[in-house]
Motif scaffolding. Structure first.
Motif, PDB file in Angstrom:
ATOM      1  N   LYS A 170      29.171 -45.272  21.624  1.00 27.07           N
ATOM      2  CA  LYS A 170      28.967 -46.416  22.521  1.00 27.07           C
ATOM      3  C   LYS A 170      28.961 -47.728  21.747  1.00 27.07           C
ATOM      4  N   LYS A 171      28.304 -47.704  20.578  1.00 25.09           N
ATOM      5  CA  LYS A 171      28.252 -48.907  19.750  1.00 25.09           C
ATOM      6  C   LYS A 171      29.637 -49.285  19.248  1.00 25.09           C
ATOM      7  N   ALA A 172      30.379 -48.266  18.788  1.00 21.44           N
ATOM      8  CA  ALA A 172      31.739 -48.514  18.306  1.00 21.44           C
ATOM      9  C   ALA A 172      32.622 -49.043  19.431  1.00 21.44           C
ATOM     10  N   LYS A 173      32.400 -48.500  20.607  1.00 28.41           N
ATOM     11  CA  LYS A 173      33.178 -48.940  21.765  1.00 28.41           C
ATOM     12  C   LYS A 173      32.865 -50.396  22.110  1.00 28.41           C
ATOM     13  N   GLN A 174      31.580 -50.743  22.036  1.00 29.93           N
ATOM     14  CA  GLN A 174      31.177 -52.119  22.331  1.00 29.93           C
ATOM     15  C   GLN A 174      31.780 -53.100  21.318  1.00 29.93           C
ATOM     16  N   GLU A 175      31.768 -52.709  20.045  1.00 31.82           N
ATOM     17  CA  GLU A 175      32.346 -53.572  19.012  1.00 31.82           C
ATOM     18  C   GLU A 175      33.850 -53.725  19.193  1.00 31.82           C
ATOM     19  N   ALA A 176      34.497 -52.624  19.533  1.00 31.85           N
ATOM     20  CA  ALA A 176      35.937 -52.681  19.778  1.00 31.85           C
ATOM     21  C   ALA A 176      36.244 -53.547  20.993  1.00 31.85           C
ATOM     22  N   ALA A 177      35.384 -53.429  22.018  1.00 31.61           N
ATOM     23  CA  ALA A 177      35.578 -54.234  23.226  1.00 31.61           C
ATOM     24  C   ALA A 177      35.401 -55.717  22.925  1.00 31.61           C
ATOM     25  N   LYS A 178      34.425 -56.032  22.053  1.00 35.42           N
ATOM     26  CA  LYS A 178      34.192 -57.432  21.681  1.00 35.42           C
ATOM     27  C   LYS A 178      35.383 -58.006  20.923  1.00 35.42           C
ATOM     28  N   ALA A 179      35.928 -57.201  19.985  1.00 39.41           N
ATOM     29  CA  ALA A 179      37.111 -57.653  19.237  1.00 39.41           C
ATOM     30  C   ALA A 179      38.301 -57.822  20.157  1.00 39.41           C
ATOM     31  N   ARG A 180      38.404 -56.887  21.113  1.00 39.18           N
ATOM     32  CA  ARG A 180      39.499 -56.968  22.071  1.00 39.18           C
ATOM     33  C   ARG A 180      39.393 -58.215  22.931  1.00 39.18           C
ATOM     34  N   GLN A 181      38.153 -58.511  23.339  1.00 41.53           N
ATOM     35  CA  GLN A 181      37.921 -59.681  24.178  1.00 41.53           C
ATOM     36  C   GLN A 181      38.288 -60.971  23.443  1.00 41.53           C
ATOM     37  N   GLN A 182      37.908 -61.041  22.173  1.00 39.98           N
ATOM     38  CA  GLN A 182      38.239 -62.232  21.385  1.00 39.98           C
ATOM     39  C   GLN A 182      39.752 -62.399  21.242  1.00 39.98           C
ATOM     40  N   GLU A 183      40.435 -61.283  21.040  1.00 39.81           N
ATOM     41  CA  GLU A 183      41.891 -61.342  20.918  1.00 39.81           C
ATOM     42  C   GLU A 183      42.528 -61.752  22.238  1.00 39.81           C
ATOM     43  N   GLU A 184      41.986 -61.215  23.320  1.00 35.84           N
ATOM     44  CA  GLU A 184      42.518 -61.560  24.649  1.00 35.84           C
ATOM     45  C   GLU A 184      42.298 -63.036  24.954  1.00 35.84           C
ATOM     46  N   GLU A 185      41.132 -63.563  24.550  1.00 43.16           N
ATOM     47  CA  GLU A 185      40.852 -64.987  24.780  1.00 43.16           C
ATOM     48  C   GLU A 185      41.824 -65.858  23.991  1.00 43.16           C
ATOM     49  N   ARG A 186      42.132 -65.414  22.772  1.00 43.82           N
ATOM     50  CA  ARG A 186      43.095 -66.171  21.961  1.00 43.82           C
ATOM     51  C   ARG A 186      44.483 -66.165  22.616  1.00 43.82           C
ATOM     52  N   ILE A 187      44.888 -64.995  23.064  1.00 45.17           N
ATOM     53  CA  ILE A 187      46.190 -64.883  23.731  1.00 45.17           C
ATOM     54  C   ILE A 187      46.208 -65.704  25.010  1.00 45.17           C
ATOM     55  N   ALA A 188      45.057 -65.674  25.726  1.00 44.55           N
ATOM     56  CA  ALA A 188      44.977 -66.430  26.980  1.00 44.55           C
ATOM     57  C   ALA A 188      45.102 -67.931  26.732  1.00 44.55           C
ATOM     58  N   ARG A 189      44.465 -68.392  25.673  1.00 43.43           N
ATOM     59  CA  ARG A 189      44.564 -69.831  25.358  1.00 43.43           C
ATOM     60  C   ARG A 189      45.997 -70.212  24.995  1.00 43.43           C
ATOM     61  N   ASP A 190      46.651 -69.361  24.209  1.00 35.01           N
ATOM     62  CA  ASP A 190      48.032 -69.641  23.810  1.00 35.01           C
ATOM     63  C   ASP A 190      48.976 -69.655  25.005  1.00 35.01           C
ATOM     64  N   ALA A 191      48.651 -68.763  25.992  1.00 36.56           N
ATOM     65  CA  ALA A 191      49.554 -68.626  27.132  1.00 36.56           C
ATOM     66  C   ALA A 191      49.243 -69.596  28.265  1.00 36.56           C
ATOM     67  N   ALA A 192      48.060 -70.252  28.194  1.00 35.16           N
ATOM     68  CA  ALA A 192      47.623 -71.089  29.322  1.00 35.16           C
ATOM     69  C   ALA A 192      48.611 -72.204  29.637  1.00 35.16           C
ATOM     70  N   GLU A 193      49.047 -72.916  28.604  1.00 37.83           N
ATOM     71  CA  GLU A 193      49.958 -74.046  28.834  1.00 37.83           C
ATOM     72  C   GLU A 193      51.305 -73.560  29.354  1.00 37.83           C
ATOM     73  N   LYS A 194      51.785 -72.483  28.769  1.00 40.50           N
ATOM     74  CA  LYS A 194      53.065 -71.926  29.206  1.00 40.50           C
ATOM     75  C   LYS A 194      52.989 -71.483  30.672  1.00 40.50           C
ATOM     76  N   GLU A 195      51.877 -70.879  31.016  1.00 39.13           N
ATOM     77  CA  GLU A 195      51.698 -70.416  32.391  1.00 39.13           C
ATOM     78  C   GLU A 195      51.646 -71.585  33.376  1.00 39.13           C
ATOM     79  N   ARG A 196      51.002 -72.673  32.951  1.00 38.82           N
ATOM     80  CA  ARG A 196      50.921 -73.837  33.837  1.00 38.82           C
ATOM     81  C   ARG A 196      52.303 -74.379  34.160  1.00 38.82           C
TER      82      ARG A 196
END
Length: 296
Positions: free
Chosen positions: A169-195
């Motif tokens: 569960k702990k490993a899963k939570q850490e992986a989820a946190k890393a995934r979330q950070q990566e997704e946020e980075r991708i989302a920021r990069d894609a935000a302008e293009k999407e607009r």
């Protein structure tokens, strides 16, 4: 000195009866099921907690004699591997006993005076045997439940599973946190293009809606035109009626046709009416009535 033989002792009868019981596998099993030296009492749970392997091991060993399936696994000790412990409990939770209780029947069915009496005696005996068998299986199940609940190995396995689950569960939570950070980075990069793409899509969608609206208006106009043409054509042909009663009925049918038929269907209907006249009209009426019934 030999055994004293009394004149009133029927030894031959006793030996014959013993042979009939012990020499017949079914009767022997029934006889062996009732063992005065076997105790149905369960071990004391408090004593088992203090000396689990010795007391419970003895209890399972004694009850193993009733098992149809052989070999019967032993309880083992503190160092018994997990797979063998699990197989042990799986075996006993699915325990199949050969023990049965016909030897304790209160009445012999052959003592019945007639067929109905013998049948009643056998039914009564079977019910009593079934009750005893059910109690026996409940006793075995209670023994297995008791052992499982206080088995220190089971508690150890459960704790290991809990620790493993916590770590996962702990490993899963850490992986989820890393995934979330990566997704946020991708989302920021894609935000302008999407607009920008969204604005482009909105312009294209508006153009499509305008075109679709114009097409719908043209369809509505064509449909009104075709309906009017159908009404005018039928009216000019007296609604293909042969009398005044038909005239009214056919007028109503024309309105139903206009209500139910789409543009392409109206165009095809007009072609048929122009080519076949009354026959085509009657066929179209029949088709319209079927459609109307299916709607209701």
């Amino acid at each position: 000195m030999g055994e004293e033989i009394r004149p009133d002792d029927d030894y031959f009868t006793c030996i014959t009866r013993a042979w009939e019981i012990l020499g017949n596998p079914a009767k022997r099993r029934s006889y062996d099921s009732v063992d005065p030296y076997f105790s149905d009492e369960l071990p004391d749970e408090k004593d088992c907690k203090n000396n689990f392997y010795a007391i419970m091991g003895k209890a399972f060993k004694e009850n193993a004699r009733w098992s149809i399936k052989k070999p019967v696994p032993r309880l083992g000790g503190s160092d018994t591997p997990r797979d063998k412990v699990e197989k042990f409990y799986s075996f006993w939770y699915d325990f199949d006993s050969w023990r049965e209780y016909s030897y304790l029947d209160e009445e012999d069915k052959e003592s019945g005076q007639d067929r109905d009496m013998r049948k009643w005696i056998e039914k009564k005996n079977k019910a009593t045997r079934a009750k005893r068998k059910k109690e026996e299986m409940a006793r075995i199940r209670t023994l297995v439940d008791m052992a499982y609940n206080i088995d220190p190995r089971i508690k150890k396995f459960q704790q290991e599973d809990k620790d493993k689950k916590t770590a996962a569960k702990k490993a899963k939570q850490e992986a989820a946190k890393a995934r979330q950070q990566e997704e946020e980075r991708i989302a920021r990069d894609a935000a302008e293009k999407e607009r920008l793409e969204r604005e482009k899509r909105e312009i294209e969608e508006k153009a499509k809606l305008d075109a679709l609206k114009q097409e719908r208006e043209a369809q509505k106009k064509a449909l009104r035109k075709e309906r009017k043409a159908l009404r005018d054509f039928c009216k000019a042909n007296n609604y293909f009626a042969q009398n005044s009663e038909e005239n009214i009925k056919h007028m109503e049918s024309v309105e139903k046709i206009c209500e139910l038929f789409k543009l392409v269907q109206l165009e095809e209907a007009m072609k048929k009416l122009q080519a076949e006249g009354r026959i085509a009209f009657l066929n179209i009426m029949e088709e319209t009535e079927k459609k109307n019934r299916s709607r209701t």
